[in-house]
Design a protein around this motif. Sequence first.
Motif, PDB file in Angstrom:
ATOM      1  N   GLU A  75      38.624 -61.189   4.783  1.00  0.00           N
ATOM      2  CA  GLU A  75      38.316 -60.036   5.619  1.00  0.00           C
ATOM      3  C   GLU A  75      38.505 -58.741   4.840  1.00  0.00           C
ATOM      4  O   GLU A  75      37.691 -57.811   4.933  1.00  0.00           O
ATOM      5  CB  GLU A  75      39.227 -60.054   6.853  1.00  0.00           C
ATOM      6  CG  GLU A  75      38.843 -59.020   7.901  1.00  0.00           C
ATOM      7  CD  GLU A  75      39.708 -59.140   9.133  1.00  0.00           C
ATOM      8  OE1 GLU A  75      39.360 -58.506  10.138  1.00  0.00           O
ATOM      9  OE2 GLU A  75      40.730 -59.848   9.076  1.00  0.00           O
ATOM     10  N   VAL A  76      39.583 -58.661   4.026  1.00  0.00           N
ATOM     11  CA  VAL A  76      39.840 -57.462   3.214  1.00  0.00           C
ATOM     12  C   VAL A  76      38.757 -57.296   2.140  1.00  0.00           C
ATOM     13  O   VAL A  76      38.221 -56.212   1.925  1.00  0.00           O
ATOM     14  CB  VAL A  76      41.235 -57.552   2.576  1.00  0.00           C
ATOM     15  CG1 VAL A  76      41.419 -56.433   1.537  1.00  0.00           C
ATOM     16  CG2 VAL A  76      42.314 -57.451   3.640  1.00  0.00           C
ATOM     17  N   ASN A  78      35.703 -58.440   2.177  1.00  0.00           N
ATOM     18  CA  ASN A  78      34.413 -58.079   2.788  1.00  0.00           C
ATOM     19  C   ASN A  78      34.383 -56.608   3.176  1.00  0.00           C
ATOM     20  O   ASN A  78      33.350 -55.929   3.057  1.00  0.00           O
ATOM     21  CB  ASN A  78      34.145 -58.957   4.003  1.00  0.00           C
ATOM     22  CG  ASN A  78      33.844 -60.391   3.611  1.00  0.00           C
ATOM     23  OD1 ASN A  78      33.405 -60.653   2.477  1.00  0.00           O
ATOM     24  ND2 ASN A  78      34.098 -61.345   4.509  1.00  0.00           N
ATOM     25  N   SER A  79      35.512 -56.074   3.641  1.00  0.00           N
ATOM     26  CA  SER A  79      35.574 -54.657   3.998  1.00  0.00           C
ATOM     27  C   SER A  79      35.401 -53.783   2.762  1.00  0.00           C
ATOM     28  O   SER A  79      34.717 -52.747   2.800  1.00  0.00           O
ATOM     29  CB  SER A  79      36.891 -54.350   4.701  1.00  0.00           C
ATOM     30  OG  SER A  79      36.987 -55.032   5.930  1.00  0.00           O
ATOM     31  N   ALA A  82      31.788 -53.818   1.835  1.00  0.00           N
ATOM     32  CA  ALA A  82      30.979 -53.024   2.754  1.00  0.00           C
ATOM     33  C   ALA A  82      31.059 -51.543   2.420  1.00  0.00           C
ATOM     34  O   ALA A  82      30.055 -50.819   2.436  1.00  0.00           O
ATOM     35  CB  ALA A  82      31.432 -53.278   4.184  1.00  0.00           C
ATOM     36  N   VAL A  83      32.263 -51.066   2.102  1.00  0.00           N
ATOM     37  CA  VAL A  83      32.412 -49.643   1.775  1.00  0.00           C
ATOM     38  C   VAL A  83      31.753 -49.315   0.432  1.00  0.00           C
ATOM     39  O   VAL A  83      31.122 -48.281   0.266  1.00  0.00           O
ATOM     40  CB  VAL A  83      33.899 -49.255   1.783  1.00  0.00           C
ATOM     41  CG1 VAL A  83      34.087 -47.820   1.316  1.00  0.00           C
ATOM     42  CG2 VAL A  83      34.488 -49.434   3.176  1.00  0.00           C
ATOM     43  N   SER A  91      33.779 -48.946  11.367  1.00  0.00           N
ATOM     44  CA  SER A  91      34.240 -50.303  11.651  1.00  0.00           C
ATOM     45  C   SER A  91      35.144 -50.849  10.557  1.00  0.00           C
ATOM     46  O   SER A  91      35.719 -51.922  10.712  1.00  0.00           O
ATOM     47  CB  SER A  91      33.033 -51.245  11.832  1.00  0.00           C
ATOM     48  OG  SER A  91      32.258 -51.264  10.634  1.00  0.00           O
ATOM     49  N   GLN A  92      35.248 -50.106   9.390  1.00  0.00           N
ATOM     50  CA  GLN A  92      36.050 -50.627   8.291  1.00  0.00           C
ATOM     51  C   GLN A  92      37.521 -50.289   8.460  1.00  0.00           C
ATOM     52  O   GLN A  92      38.174 -49.728   7.587  1.00  0.00           O
ATOM     53  CB  GLN A  92      35.493 -50.127   6.959  1.00  0.00           C
ATOM     54  CG  GLN A  92      34.077 -50.571   6.687  1.00  0.00           C
ATOM     55  CD  GLN A  92      33.866 -52.055   6.955  1.00  0.00           C
ATOM     56  OE1 GLN A  92      34.637 -52.892   6.497  1.00  0.00           O
ATOM     57  NE2 GLN A  92      32.859 -52.387   7.743  1.00  0.00           N
ATOM     58  N   ILE A  94      40.714 -52.582   9.803  1.00  0.00           N
ATOM     59  CA  ILE A  94      41.082 -53.906  10.293  1.00  0.00           C
ATOM     60  C   ILE A  94      42.544 -53.881  10.705  1.00  0.00           C
ATOM     61  O   ILE A  94      43.357 -53.152  10.149  1.00  0.00           O
ATOM     62  CB  ILE A  94      40.825 -55.003   9.234  1.00  0.00           C
ATOM     63  CG1 ILE A  94      41.680 -54.774   7.983  1.00  0.00           C
ATOM     64  CG2 ILE A  94      39.347 -55.057   8.859  1.00  0.00           C
ATOM     65  CD1 ILE A  94      41.583 -55.912   6.994  1.00  0.00           C
ATOM     66  N   PHE A 104      39.893 -48.435   5.166  1.00  0.00           N
ATOM     67  CA  PHE A 104      39.205 -48.531   3.880  1.00  0.00           C
ATOM     68  C   PHE A 104      38.389 -47.246   3.664  1.00  0.00           C
ATOM     69  O   PHE A 104      37.445 -46.968   4.429  1.00  0.00           O
ATOM     70  CB  PHE A 104      38.291 -49.761   3.834  1.00  0.00           C
ATOM     71  CG  PHE A 104      39.032 -51.058   3.974  1.00  0.00           C
ATOM     72  CD1 PHE A 104      39.363 -51.811   2.861  1.00  0.00           C
ATOM     73  CD2 PHE A 104      39.416 -51.530   5.221  1.00  0.00           C
ATOM     74  CE1 PHE A 104      40.053 -53.005   2.985  1.00  0.00           C
ATOM     75  CE2 PHE A 104      40.100 -52.723   5.350  1.00  0.00           C
ATOM     76  CZ  PHE A 104      40.434 -53.475   4.238  1.00  0.00           C
TER      77      PHE A 104
END
Length: 436
Positions: A75-76, A78-79, A82-83, A91-92, A94, A104
């Motif tokens: 999850e980390v 992927n965030s 994404a950034v 949405s970033q 968590i 993030f």
Amino acid sequence: MPEAQNHLNAFSKAAQYIAGLTIQQDERSEIGKGIVKFFDVDLVGFGERRADGDIIVRNWVLSDGAPYKGMLSAEVKNSIIAVLESGFLDSQIIYMPALYSIVFLPIVQADQTTAVMLIGKKTAEPISKDLLNIYLAIAGLAGAVITKLGSERDLRKRQYKLEELVKKRTAELTRANKQLKRAEEELKEYAVHLEQANIHLQETDRLKTVFFASMSHELRTPLNSIIGFTGIVLQGLAGPLSDEQTKQLGMIRDSARHLRNLINDILDVSRIEAGQLETTSEMFDMRETIEKIVGMMTPLAEKKDLVLVAEVSPEVGQITSDQQRVEQILINLVNNSVKFTEKGEVRIECRISNGWLVTHVVDTGTGIKPEDVGMLFEAFCQTDNRHKGTGLGLFICKKLVEMLGGEVRVQSEWGVGSTFTFTLPTHKTKNLTRGI
């Protein structure tokens, strides 16, 4: 409101701290320390993509000072991805139950997201929008400071390289200057030696000229006596001679004449080289001069069964030059042709062309090899050792022709014959020419 004010105070202190970082510090770690200190968070890190594509987080700073030992969850990662690919998204954020709430934030350099700053706090409470905006501002400042310090480091490296290059070039220039000074000193010493050598050569040349002039006089006087007395004896004025006596006396006379000619040639060369050979200027009949030379040289040609002829154009007549030197040139060329011709003829051709007297001495002799033509007019040059001589005749001819304002050249074919040509102005403007 108090909470918002606290956030602003924290931002002000953190911003001041971050802006004061220098290139001697690890800016990412120091940024993390400032954020942890002033915002009361529990961890800060910087995520980025490695060259192999894997996602890592460096420069972890934890509030308790301990090193981060946790594993990055999917999850980390992927965030972070994404950034990096899309910039900051709402949405970033968590929330990890019982662990951290992590935001993030993009680190932007030159309009590109180069890293992601992670800010985490051990809480399950949502992050307010105001705090999120402050975090974004801190991330923007962090990106600017990281860019600035990176540029300063790059500039410092360039400056260092430039300084090293300047030192290197300065050292090379210093060495070159020393070498140049040494070369100048050596050149000065060489110039002094050269001047001394030149003075010595001039003195040697002067002594040589004096020696030749003295010796030629001392040698020619007895030689002329020998030639004169042998001539009287050969005429029978002292009584009859036997055939053997006549032969031996003839050999003595011929040898004496050859030696006298050799002395005359050496004397002429020494005078030419010293610039002391003078030429006069007078009017004389070139046609009569050629006829005179033919009469003189015919007996020499007839001894070898050669024909000596002259073809003089009607326009050839009076010219202004040095008659004695012109006769010397012509005698040398004719004598040379007779010497190297075994059968056939030697022919003198003379004409006027565009104000120049053009004289050819043509023979049907052995000719000259192409590789020998270039050195033919050099002093002491002998291309055929079968014929005795000094190798000075053609050299003297060339120098005399040039002194009289003309030029001499040769055309030859090996085994067929040679043509020596010299040109002279029909009228000289000066009464006396000195040197060459």
